[in-house]
Design a protein around this motif. Structure first.
Motif, short mmCIF file in Angstrom:
data_model
loop_
_atom_site.label_atom_id
_atom_site.label_comp_id
_atom_site.label_asym_id
_atom_site.label_seq_id
_atom_site.Cartn_x
_atom_site.Cartn_y
_atom_site.Cartn_z
N TYR A 80 0.84 -1.20 0.00
CA TYR A 80 0.00 0.00 0.00
C TYR A 80 0.88 1.25 0.00
CZ TYR A 80 -3.51 -3.44 1.30
OH TYR A 80 -4.34 -4.54 1.31
N ASN A 81 0.33 2.34 -0.49
CA ASN A 81 1.08 3.58 -0.67
C ASN A 81 1.76 4.02 0.63
OD1 ASN A 81 1.16 6.77 -0.71
ND2 ASN A 81 1.20 6.08 -2.82
N ALA A 82 3.08 4.12 0.57
CA ALA A 82 3.86 4.42 1.78
C ALA A 82 3.62 5.82 2.30
CB ALA A 82 5.35 4.22 1.50
N ALA A 83 3.22 6.74 1.41
CA ALA A 83 2.97 8.13 1.83
C ALA A 83 1.55 8.33 2.34
CB ALA A 83 3.25 9.07 0.66
N GLY A 84 0.76 7.26 2.32
CA GLY A 84 -0.60 7.37 2.82
C GLY A 84 -1.59 7.97 1.83
N GLU A 85 -1.21 8.04 0.56
CA GLU A 85 -2.08 8.66 -0.44
C GLU A 85 -3.24 7.72 -0.81
OE1 GLU A 85 0.37 9.69 -3.73
OE2 GLU A 85 1.57 11.13 -2.60
N GLY A 86 -4.31 8.32 -1.28
CA GLY A 86 -5.46 7.54 -1.73
C GLY A 86 -6.17 6.82 -0.61
N LYS A 87 -6.36 7.50 0.52
CA LYS A 87 -7.01 6.89 1.68
C LYS A 87 -8.20 7.74 2.12
CE LYS A 87 -6.14 5.13 6.37
NZ LYS A 87 -7.42 5.65 6.90
N GLY B 199 -16.09 5.92 -0.48
CA GLY B 199 -14.83 6.18 -1.18
C GLY B 199 -14.86 5.67 -2.60
N PHE B 200 -15.45 4.48 -2.81
CA PHE B 200 -15.54 3.92 -4.15
C PHE B 200 -16.40 4.79 -5.06
CE2 PHE B 200 -17.71 1.44 -7.35
CZ PHE B 200 -16.69 0.73 -7.94
N LEU B 201 -17.53 5.24 -4.53
CA LEU B 201 -18.46 6.00 -5.36
C LEU B 201 -17.88 7.34 -5.79
CD1 LEU B 201 -21.82 5.30 -3.50
CD2 LEU B 201 -20.97 4.24 -5.59
N THR B 202 -16.95 7.87 -5.02
CA THR B 202 -16.35 9.16 -5.35
C THR B 202 -14.91 9.03 -5.86
OG1 THR B 202 -15.66 9.47 -3.04
CG2 THR B 202 -17.80 10.37 -3.68
N ALA B 203 -14.44 7.79 -6.07
CA ALA B 203 -13.05 7.57 -6.49
C ALA B 203 -12.78 8.25 -7.84
CB ALA B 203 -12.77 6.08 -6.59
N SER B 204 -11.63 8.90 -7.92
CA SER B 204 -11.26 9.61 -9.15
C SER B 204 -9.75 9.58 -9.33
CB SER B 204 -11.76 11.05 -9.11
OG SER B 204 -11.15 11.76 -8.04
N TYR B 205 -9.34 9.87 -10.55
CA TYR B 205 -7.93 9.88 -10.91
C TYR B 205 -7.65 11.14 -11.72
CZ TYR B 205 -3.67 8.62 -13.49
OH TYR B 205 -2.41 8.60 -14.03
N LYS B 206 -6.49 11.75 -11.50
CA LYS B 206 -6.14 12.93 -12.29
C LYS B 206 -4.64 12.99 -12.55
CE LYS B 206 -5.60 16.24 -8.45
NZ LYS B 206 -6.06 17.54 -7.90
N GLU B 207 -4.30 13.65 -13.63
CA GLU B 207 -2.91 13.87 -13.99
C GLU B 207 -2.68 15.36 -14.22
OE1 GLU B 207 -2.11 11.65 -17.49
OE2 GLU B 207 -2.14 9.70 -16.49
N SER C 138 0.53 12.22 -11.10
CA SER C 138 -0.77 11.57 -11.10
C SER C 138 -1.19 11.24 -9.68
CB SER C 138 -0.73 10.29 -11.94
OG SER C 138 0.15 9.35 -11.38
N SER C 139 -2.49 11.20 -9.46
CA SER C 139 -3.00 10.87 -8.13
C SER C 139 -4.37 10.23 -8.25
CB SER C 139 -3.09 12.13 -7.26
OG SER C 139 -4.02 13.05 -7.80
N ALA C 140 -4.70 9.41 -7.26
CA ALA C 140 -6.02 8.77 -7.19
C ALA C 140 -6.54 8.94 -5.77
CB ALA C 140 -5.93 7.30 -7.55
N THR C 141 -7.84 9.12 -5.66
CA THR C 141 -8.42 9.27 -4.31
C THR C 141 -8.60 7.93 -3.62
OG1 THR C 141 -10.68 9.17 -5.17
CG2 THR C 141 -9.65 11.35 -5.03
N MET C 142 -8.63 6.84 -4.42
CA MET C 142 -8.81 5.50 -3.87
C MET C 142 -8.50 4.49 -4.96
SD MET C 142 -12.21 3.95 -1.99
CE MET C 142 -12.17 2.41 -1.07
N PHE C 143 -7.89 3.35 -4.58
CA PHE C 143 -7.65 2.29 -5.54
C PHE C 143 -7.33 0.99 -4.81
CE2 PHE C 143 -4.58 -0.14 -8.19
CZ PHE C 143 -5.48 -0.55 -9.16
#
Length: 452
Positions: free
Chosen positions: A154-161, A386-394, A421-426
């Motif tokens: 899992y993301n070590a920086a705590g991103e996408g949580k 979180g799933f319903l609002t999950a998004s990705y951007k670059e 790039s970033s994702a709110t959840m994955f």
């Protein structure tokens, strides 16, 4: 003989094989092995009084057709190797108390839950690999709880949580991050591993009353060379790519049938965090002549609940295929409930329009879940939100006046820059104990209460 029960709800029926101690007491004791992680020893004879310690050891010692009864505990290979290889036609039945007096799958949990340390020793493409090459035999997997949540990076920086979710987002396959039960393991690497992988077995297969949770690469996947595969009364919660994808193998002229009945499938994620492709519940794959998909709950898939895009190159073979979808319940699939060829690449179809899909031979009774309270107290609401609002951007940044780009322009070369790039959840970890609440969550649809 085993007791066969028919549970009828509405217009559909589910056949459940009731596995009882009384039945096994009548069996030939030489063809029944017992396994208990807590009290067993691999030097024992496998009797109830002297159980083995390890499922893999029991398989290695078993005769063809043997039944292996497995008590509560965690099992993931000899010497904790991270996977189990089913090389013989056996029945593996989990959910027993340590003394084998009681079978209760959800109370006496038989876990296949590899540790972070096992990632480096695992071989092959599955946490359990079915490799039996003997035709006209059968493998049964009943009452096992598969979970790779502790051996995923899992993301070590705590991103996408999202708030309230158990972990940050999953890292891409082969990328290092944090893992383990408390996310304290450093330099964890996610392996490209299905929970059950079919290595073109020639036997028939029955997988029932199992849980497939937190899979980094499919719940059930592989080539199937047998005649019939039954996947029934299971839950698939938080899987990547697809919950179930079985292609035909073995001898091409043999008829092969897959039944996918009374399963609960929720939260199937895409290949990568950009959510651009994959993320299916059940896939109608090539080489399987008959697919029956009945009375499942299939929801929260990134791409679609069902995938019928695969077409046989031989038109005669394609004409013989029988694919059905009957009395299934669909729930918040992000793009559609069924993907078929068309619309340039894929055409997404809602459950209410299945009757217009020529590729499906039978389509009665499919519908969309409309009551939002149906899973109240069962589904993890933070995860769902979180799933319903999950998004990705670059975002990209190009400075045309930087020294490097000034030089590149003078040389007629393309400019360079940076992209973030970033994702709110994955594919965040789903609490595996909460996932078990889906057994019996909705009468008539999905995984029903297990007949112990």
């Amino acid at each position: 003989m085993n007791e066969l029960r028919r549970v009828c709800v509405g217009t559909g029926c589910l056949l459940l094989l009731s596995i009882t101690n009384q039945v096994f007491a009548q069996a030939n004791v030489e063809n029944v092995l017992h396994v208990c992680a807590g009290t067993g020893n691999n030097r024992n004879d496998g009797s109830k009084e002297k159980p083995l310690k390890n499922v893999q050891k029991a398989i290695d010692l078993a005769k063809d057709g043997a039944t292996i009864l497995v008590a509560e505990g965690n099992y993931f290979g000899t010497l904790d190797s991270g996977n189990i290889n089913v090389t013989k036609p056996v029945k593996i039945i989990g959910g027993y108390s340590p003394d084998f007096a009681i079978r209760d799958v959800l109370k006496h949990r038989t876990m296949i839950q590899p540790t972070p340390e096992s990632n480096g020793t695992q071989k092959g493409e599955g946490t359990m690999q079915i490799q039996v090459k003997t035709p006209d035999t059968e493998v049964v997997i009943d009452g096992l709880i598969f979970d790779r949540g502790n051996s995923i990076s899992y993301n070590a920086a705590g991103e996408g949580k999202p708030e309230g979710v158990a972990s940050p987002m999953m890292n891409a396959i082969g990328t290092a991050g944090k893992g383990g039960p408390d996310l304290a393991t450093e330099r964890m690497i996610t392996k490209q591993t299905a929970l059950v992988y079919l290595e073109n077995p020639r036997c028939d297969i029955t997988i029932r009353n199992c849980a497939f949770i937190n899979a980094p690469n499919y719940g059930i996947r592989g080539m199937f060379g047998g005649r019939k595969a039954l996947i029934a009364n299971n839950i698939f919660i938080n899987n990547l790519m697809a919950a179930c994808e079985i292609s035909g193998g073995g001898i091409a002229k043999e008829e092969k049938e897959v039944r996918f009945d009374h399963n609960t499938v929720l939260f199937v994620w895409s290949r990568l965090r950009d959510m651009a492709d994959m993320g299916y519940g059940y896939r109608y794959m090539n080489g399987i002549q008959t697919h029956h998909v009945t009375r499942n709950i299939i929801g929260c898939c990134i791409f679609s609940g069902l995938d019928r895009c695969r077409v046989e190159s031989d038109k005669a073979l394609e004409a013989k295929r029988v694919t059905t979808a009957e009395h299934n319940l669909f729930f918040l699939n992000r793009q559609g409930d069924l993907a078929i060829p068309g619309g340039g690449l894929f055409l997404q179809v809602k459950a209410e329009d299945f009757e217009d899909v020529d590729q499906l031979a039978k389509v009665e009774g499919n519908k969309t879940l409309t009551d939002p309270s149906a899973f109240k107290g069962v589904i993890n609401e933070a995860y769902l939100n979180g799933f319903l609002t999950a998004s990705y951007k670059e975002t990209t940044n190009v400075d045309p006046n930087s020294p490097a780009n000034t030089f590149r322009q003078a040389m007629g070369m393309n400019l360079t820059g940076t992209m973030k790039s970033s994702a709110t959840m994955f594919a965040n970890r789903y609490p595996w104990e909460e996932a078990l609440n889906f057994f019996g969550a909705m009468e008539g649809y999905g995984a029903q209460k297990i007949q112990n």
